[in-house]
Design a protein around this motif. Structure first.
Motif, PDB file in Angstrom:
ATOM      1  N   TYR A  88       0.835  -1.330   0.294  1.00  0.00           N
ATOM      2  CA  TYR A  88       0.298  -0.078  -0.293  1.00  0.00           C
ATOM      3  C   TYR A  88       1.060   1.138  -0.211  1.00  0.00           C
ATOM      4  CZ  TYR A  88       0.907   0.522   5.122  1.00  0.00           C
ATOM      5  OH  TYR A  88       1.530   0.683   6.534  1.00  0.00           O
ATOM      6  N   VAL A  89       0.126   2.373  -0.276  1.00  0.00           N
ATOM      7  CA  VAL A  89       1.078   3.752  -0.449  1.00  0.00           C
ATOM      8  C   VAL A  89       0.091   4.621  -0.048  1.00  0.00           C
ATOM      9  CG1 VAL A  89       2.071   5.483  -2.097  1.00  0.00           C
ATOM     10  CG2 VAL A  89       2.018   2.998  -2.705  1.00  0.00           C
ATOM     11  N   GLU A  90       0.828   5.772   1.030  1.00  0.00           N
ATOM     12  CA  GLU A  90      -0.324   6.428   1.622  1.00  0.00           C
ATOM     13  C   GLU A  90      -0.519   7.102   0.595  1.00  0.00           C
ATOM     14  OE1 GLU A  90       1.254   8.293   4.941  1.00  0.00           O
ATOM     15  OE2 GLU A  90       0.204   6.653   6.444  1.00  0.00           O
ATOM     16  N   LEU A  91      -1.293   7.926   0.873  1.00  0.00           N
ATOM     17  CA  LEU A  91      -1.874   9.666  -0.578  1.00  0.00           C
ATOM     18  C   LEU A  91      -1.062  10.351  -0.903  1.00  0.00           C
ATOM     19  CD1 LEU A  91      -3.344  10.237  -2.705  1.00  0.00           C
ATOM     20  CD2 LEU A  91      -5.089  10.855  -1.137  1.00  0.00           C
ATOM     21  N   GLY A  92      -0.684  10.831   0.116  1.00  0.00           N
ATOM     22  CA  GLY A  92       0.706  11.735   1.073  1.00  0.00           C
ATOM     23  C   GLY A  92       1.781  11.396   0.390  1.00  0.00           C
ATOM     24  N   ASP A  93       2.433  10.273   0.301  1.00  0.00           N
ATOM     25  CA  ASP A  93       3.629  10.142  -1.086  1.00  0.00           C
ATOM     26  C   ASP A  93       3.252  10.536  -2.204  1.00  0.00           C
ATOM     27  OD1 ASP A  93       4.619   9.232   1.873  1.00  0.00           O
ATOM     28  OD2 ASP A  93       3.945   7.363   1.779  1.00  0.00           O
ATOM     29  N   LYS A 151       5.972  12.192  -4.770  1.00  0.00           N
ATOM     30  CA  LYS A 151       6.338  11.784  -5.280  1.00  0.00           C
ATOM     31  C   LYS A 151       6.458  13.162  -7.030  1.00  0.00           C
ATOM     32  CE  LYS A 151       7.840   8.507  -8.457  1.00  0.00           C
ATOM     33  NZ  LYS A 151       9.002   8.267  -8.763  1.00  0.00           N
ATOM     34  N   PHE A 152       5.116  13.686  -7.361  1.00  0.00           N
ATOM     35  CA  PHE A 152       4.301  13.972  -8.541  1.00  0.00           C
ATOM     36  C   PHE A 152       4.948  15.954  -8.151  1.00  0.00           C
ATOM     37  CE2 PHE A 152       2.490   9.567  -9.138  1.00  0.00           C
ATOM     38  CZ  PHE A 152       3.085   9.631  -9.867  1.00  0.00           C
ATOM     39  N   GLY A 153       5.115  16.040  -6.739  1.00  0.00           N
ATOM     40  CA  GLY A 153       5.646  17.352  -6.745  1.00  0.00           C
ATOM     41  C   GLY A 153       5.027  18.546  -5.901  1.00  0.00           C
ATOM     42  N   SER A 154       4.103  17.892  -4.859  1.00  0.00           N
ATOM     43  CA  SER A 154       3.464  18.473  -4.437  1.00  0.00           C
ATOM     44  C   SER A 154       4.099  18.525  -3.135  1.00  0.00           C
ATOM     45  CB  SER A 154       1.838  17.908  -3.853  1.00  0.00           C
ATOM     46  OG  SER A 154       1.280  18.564  -2.938  1.00  0.00           O
TER      47      SER A 154
END
Length: 138
Positions: free
Chosen positions: A124-129, A133-136
């Protein structure tokens, strides 16, 4: 209704929110960055990168980077957002990163239907990660 997204699966939480929004409830989701996307890290990143890469910068579709906007887009996908009923339902949805001071001391729900059952697995991956990853920067 105030829902804490910590440890909740994104899709299940979004479908639960969509049904309650269509029923006429107002929903606030807090800790959006701690929602979970199930799947291997590499495949989740690849899928989000494919979504962001579709279309053009001028005409879209434009896919968000920030965790609260990704979650809002996920809920929107489960609503008839092009109809008046769907637009009214979307207007009753508020999503926050963290817990705002206005919700301190209020009852925050954690629905059983959206909880991740086995957090011990590494799939699983947290939404924050994903957002980072995409620059947020949130």
């Amino acid at each position: 209704m105030i829902i804490d997204a910590s440890g909740m699966i994104l899709g299940r939480l979004a479908s639960l929110a969509a049904t309650k929004l269509l029923a006429g409830e107002e929903i606030a989701i807090v800790n959006a960055e701690k929602a979970i996307i199930s799947g291997r890290r590499e495949s989740v990143y690849r899928e989000y990168e494919e979504m962001k890469g579709k279309g053009s910068t001028e005409k879209g579709p434009h896919y968000p980077k920030r965790p609260e906007r990704i979650m809002k887009r996920t809920v929107r996908g489960m609503l008839p957002h092009k109809t008046k009923r769907g637009r009214e339902a979307m207007s009753r949805l508020k999503i926050y990163v963290g817990v705002p001071s206005e919700f301190e001391g209020m009852k925050i729900e954690r629905p059983e239907a959206a909880k991740m059952t086995r957090l011990g697995t590494a799939k699983y991956v947290e939404l924050g990660d994903v957002s980072r990853k995409f620059g947020s920067k949130f």
